[in-house]
Design an enzyme around this catalytic site. Structure first.
Site, short mmCIF file in Angstrom:
data_model
loop_
_atom_site.label_atom_id
_atom_site.label_comp_id
_atom_site.label_asym_id
_atom_site.label_seq_id
_atom_site.Cartn_x
_atom_site.Cartn_y
_atom_site.Cartn_z
N TYR A 218 -19.15 17.28 -1.61
CA TYR A 218 -17.83 17.31 -0.97
C TYR A 218 -17.82 16.59 0.40
O TYR A 218 -18.76 16.74 1.19
CB TYR A 218 -17.36 18.77 -0.76
CG TYR A 218 -16.16 18.82 0.15
CD1 TYR A 218 -14.88 18.52 -0.33
CD2 TYR A 218 -16.30 19.06 1.51
CE1 TYR A 218 -13.79 18.49 0.52
CE2 TYR A 218 -15.21 19.04 2.37
CZ TYR A 218 -13.96 18.75 1.86
OH TYR A 218 -12.89 18.69 2.71
N HIS A 247 -13.40 15.95 17.94
CA HIS A 247 -12.62 16.11 16.70
C HIS A 247 -11.15 15.84 17.03
O HIS A 247 -10.33 16.76 17.08
CB HIS A 247 -12.82 17.55 16.17
CG HIS A 247 -12.35 17.78 14.76
ND1 HIS A 247 -11.99 19.04 14.31
CD2 HIS A 247 -12.20 16.96 13.70
CE1 HIS A 247 -11.64 18.96 13.04
NE2 HIS A 247 -11.75 17.71 12.65
N CYS A 271 -5.06 21.45 10.68
CA CYS A 271 -4.08 21.95 11.64
C CYS A 271 -3.18 20.85 12.21
O CYS A 271 -2.55 21.04 13.25
CB CYS A 271 -4.77 22.70 12.77
SG CYS A 271 -5.46 24.27 12.21
P1 GTP Z 1 -8.65 17.78 8.92
O1 GTP Z 1 -8.57 16.51 8.15
O2 GTP Z 1 -9.11 18.93 8.08
O3 GTP Z 1 -9.45 17.68 10.18
O4 GTP Z 1 -7.14 18.24 9.27
P2 GTP Z 1 -5.92 17.68 10.12
O5 GTP Z 1 -5.95 18.31 11.47
O6 GTP Z 1 -5.84 16.20 10.06
O7 GTP Z 1 -4.69 18.35 9.37
P3 GTP Z 1 -3.38 17.72 8.66
O8 GTP Z 1 -2.59 16.83 9.58
O9 GTP Z 1 -3.80 17.12 7.40
O10 GTP Z 1 -2.50 19.02 8.41
C1 GTP Z 1 -2.87 20.07 7.61
C2 GTP Z 1 -1.69 20.88 7.16
O11 GTP Z 1 -0.86 21.26 8.27
C3 GTP Z 1 -0.80 20.13 6.18
O12 GTP Z 1 -0.52 20.98 5.09
C4 GTP Z 1 0.43 19.83 6.97
O13 GTP Z 1 1.58 19.75 6.16
C5 GTP Z 1 0.50 20.96 8.00
N1 GTP Z 1 1.16 20.51 9.26
C6 GTP Z 1 0.85 19.40 9.99
N2 GTP Z 1 1.68 19.26 11.05
C7 GTP Z 1 2.52 20.31 11.02
C8 GTP Z 1 3.61 20.73 11.87
O14 GTP Z 1 3.96 20.09 12.86
N3 GTP Z 1 4.24 21.90 11.52
C9 GTP Z 1 3.87 22.62 10.42
N4 GTP Z 1 4.55 23.73 10.14
N5 GTP Z 1 2.87 22.25 9.59
C10 GTP Z 1 2.19 21.12 9.88
C1 SPV Z 2 -12.39 18.68 8.32
O1 SPV Z 2 -12.71 19.65 7.61
O2 SPV Z 2 -12.20 18.78 9.56
C2 SPV Z 2 -12.18 17.35 7.71
C3 SPV Z 2 -12.60 17.16 6.33
O3 SPV Z 2 -11.72 16.43 8.38
S1 SPV Z 2 -14.33 17.04 6.16
O4 SPV Z 2 -14.67 15.63 6.02
O5 SPV Z 2 -14.72 17.74 4.95
O6 SPV Z 2 -14.99 17.57 7.30
MN MN Z 3 -11.49 17.01 10.54
#
Ligand code: GTP
Ligand code: SPV
Ligand code: MN
Length: 604
Positions: A218, A247, A271
């Site tokens: 993964y 991050h 998030c």
């Molecule tokens: P990693 O890749 O795991 O590091 O995550 P990330 O921080 O890039 O998260 P991502 O932007 O993919 O968001 C994850 C989830 O949060 C998704 O299901 C989005 O739809 C939700 N999300 C993102 N922004 C918002 C927001 O402003 N409001 C709400 N309610 N949900 C949000």
């Molecule tokens: C996270 O979990 O913060 C990601 C996906 O961006 S992974 O590459 O699995 O860490």
């Molecule tokens: Mn990440």
């Protein structure tokens, strides 16, 4: 002893001695059927994807060119934090955020796991570069893996292949990163679509700048350039060399007057980094361009400002929740094809689907390969299902994304997923207070890591699972960065929370494109134009200073989202105490001072 002859081992396109001897040593230990040196070419991509289709790992999508669906083993869907180790020589240099084991002990255990573990498989040697290949001192690595899925994913996520090997030259430095799915094949044994092992280790040797991973295929466990190199190993490099590996997303905000601001933001996994990085602001005249969605490396430029570079070349984004309304730019990026989708659902027409995507399919194949209808009790896509897609396809990619100089950061945002307590936006009083905000960042756990979802935990700077050394020393490093700089040139620090809820569990703030309003307030603070109210926890927007024109969210909800409730904050204090106690003696006294000052301001 006679050296083993393994086909391909001697066809190395390099004379780099350290690399050659490491590759030989690993091949002799893991005994693959053959060794293949990856060049990153289109022909190689074709070979990998064809093999993966033939093996049943990939399904070619009918609707998106050169794109594939993969379903993992149901047990191998997320990072495994309890199996993640920082094997520093001394336990105190690992700290409390990851697991520690003595390096010699770990090497003994893992060497036995690796022995013969590539039997029946091909061992790939994958040279890669994190950050622009044109950097004065490019950050190179070589991953050895027995997974074609890893080869294909690394081609999207990093600058991979011949160009990286060329930059390595005859004696360049690199991070050796060894990966095996840990599933040897006996002669004649039929492979499974997603080989992996119940025993998993994600191990880092920070002093040696080396990574060993075993048992998982993964993302973050297997694509070792990402979290393992660019955060855990790089954070240890950054501590030694006076920079930051974080991050964080990197975005470019352009005002109606065409003034440009670069913003970095650290939110825990799942998030909202990807969504904010590709934001389409709803307020007229404001524009966002993307530079990165997950990792930022920041160092001081000659002018004394902090410059950020994204080490990655692709997005490995959370699929569920992504749609034309929440993140149209992600949809446009993946629509162009050349992408991998893991653990999403398949439509009957051979396209991908996940929860909250447009369309109401009547029938799907879910991520476990079962028939799915809207009546099913389980989501069709795994909550941590992901798309893997090249950054170069992003329609709002900032042209300077590949500039080794990086971009000067004006604001750093910390944020998490909290139903209560944390206001929509809150500016720190100064750098050290901002470091305290980051150090005490909290969030509800998401599906990005194995374990219980929803639990509130401290996630310092959104780096809890990614700090490559002692978290107390890491806080001190952040404080030192502030001391090393001219404070007028430092980014301003803000704490945001898009996830506060009302009494009926609704989100108080609409989020996504509307978050542009918060970014606007932030740059107006930097310009000294927006007003703020001083609260015990920081500076929050005063009445009318947040642009709400045309927003259909009730004003009472917005007010509620901005509220600093002293009683809620008093309930937060014991949790912060407990967190700081966990860190123990390594916690900088400045962080204890900040906590004492917060208590005093809260009248506690
Ligand atoms: P990693 O890749 O795991 O590091 O995550 P990330 O921080 O890039 O998260 P991502 O932007 O993919 O968001 C994850 C989830 O949060 C998704 O299901 C989005 O739809 C939700 N999300 C993102 N922004 C918002 C927001 O402003 N409001 C709400 N309610 N949900 C949000
Ligand atoms: C996270 O979990 O913060 C990601 C996906 O961006 S992974 O590459 O699995 O860490
Ligand atoms: Mn990440």
């Amino acid at each position: 002893m006679t050296a083993l002859t393994i086909p391909g081992l001697d066809q190395a396109p390099t004379t780099h001695e350290r690399l050659l001897s490491w590759v030989r040593e690993v091949a002799e230990l893991t005994t693959p059927d053959q060794v293949v040196w990856c060049d990153g070419s289109d022909a190689e991509w074709q070979r990998m994807t064809d093999r993966l289709v033939a093996a049943g790992t990939f399904t070619r999508l009918a609707d998106k060119p050169n794109s594939f669906h993969a379903a993992s083993d149901p047990s191998d869907v997320a990072r495994v934090e309890e199996r993640t180790f920082i094997c520093s020589r001394e336990a105190k240099d690992s700290g409390v955020t990851n697991n520690w084991m003595d390096p010699a002990e770990m090497k003994a255990i893992m060497t036995e796991l690796y022995r013969g573990c590539m039997r029946g498989r091909t061992m790939y040697v994958i040279p890669f570069c994190m950050g622009p290949l044109t950097a004065d001192e490019p950050k190179l690595g070589v991953e050895i893996s027995d997974s074609e899925y890893v080869v294909a994913s690394m081609r999207i996520m990093t600058r991979m292949g011949s160009a990286a090997l060329e930059r390595l030259g005859d004696d360049g430095d690199f991070v050796p990163a060894l990966h095996s799915v840990g599933a040897p094949l006996e002669p004649g044994e039929q492979d499974v679509p997603w080989p992996c092992n119940d025993t998993k280790y994600i191990t880092h040797f920070p002093e040696e700048r080396m990574i060993w991973s075993f048992g998982s295929g993964y993302g973050g466990n297997a694509l070792l350039g990402k979290k393992c190199y660019s955060l855990r190993i790089a954070s240890a490099m950054a501590r030694d060399e006076g920079w930051l590996a974080e991050h964080m997303l990197i975005l470019k905000l352009i005002s109606p007057e065409n003034k440009v601001y670069y913003v970095a933001a650290a939110f825990p996994s799942a998030c909202g980094k990807t969504n904010l990085a590709m934001l389409q602001p709803t307020i007229p005249g404001w524009k966002v361009e993307t530079l990165g969605d997950d990792i930022a490396w920041m160092r001081f430029g000659e002018d004394g400002r902090l410059y950020a570079v994204n080490p990655e070349a692709g997005f490995f984004g959370v699929a569920p929740g992504t749609n034309w309304k929440t993140n149209p730019n992600a949809m446009r990026t993946i629509e162009q094809g050349n992408s991998l989708f893991t653990n999403v659902a398949l439509t009957d027409e051979g396209d991908v689907w996940w929860e909250e995507m447009e369309g109401r399919p009547e029938h799907l194949t879910d991520w476990k390969g079962r028939d799915w209808t809207p009546e099913a009790d389980e989501p069709a896509a795994h909550p941590n299902s992901r798309y893997c897609t090249p950054m170069s396809q992003c329609p709002i990619l900032a042209p300077e994304w590949d500039d080794p100089k990086g971009v000067p950061i004006s604001a750093i945002l910390f944020g998490g997923r909290r139903k209560t307590t944390i206001p929509l936006v809150n500016e720190s009083f100064d750098w050290q207070h901002g470091v305290f905000m980051g150090a005490t960042l909290s969030s509800e756990k998401t599906a990005a890591a194995a374990g219980k979802v929803g639990e509130v935990r401290r996630d310092p700077m959104a780096m809890l699972p990614f700090i490559g050394y002692n978290v107390g020393d890491y806080f001190q490093h952040w404080v030192n960065i502030g001391k090393a700089a001219d404070s007028s040139k430092l980014p301003r620090i803000f704490y945001v929370n898009w996830f506060r809820r009302g009494d009926d569990k609704r989100f108080l703030w609409p989020g996504f494109g509307e978050n542009g309003r918060v970014l606007k307030w932030i740059v107006e603070r930097i310009e000294g134009r927006a007003t703020a109210a001083e609260t015990p926890v920081g500076m929050v927007p005063s009445a009318d200073s947040l642009d709400l024109s045309g927003l259909d969210t009730p004003a009472s909800d917005v007010d509620e989202s901005l509220k600093v409730d002293v009683e809620e904050w008093k309930a937060e204090l014991p949790l912060i105490d407990e967190w700081f106690d966990t860190i123990g003696d390594a916690l900088p006294s400045s962080m204890r001072d900040e906590l004492a000052a917060l208590k005093q301001r809260l009248g506690n």
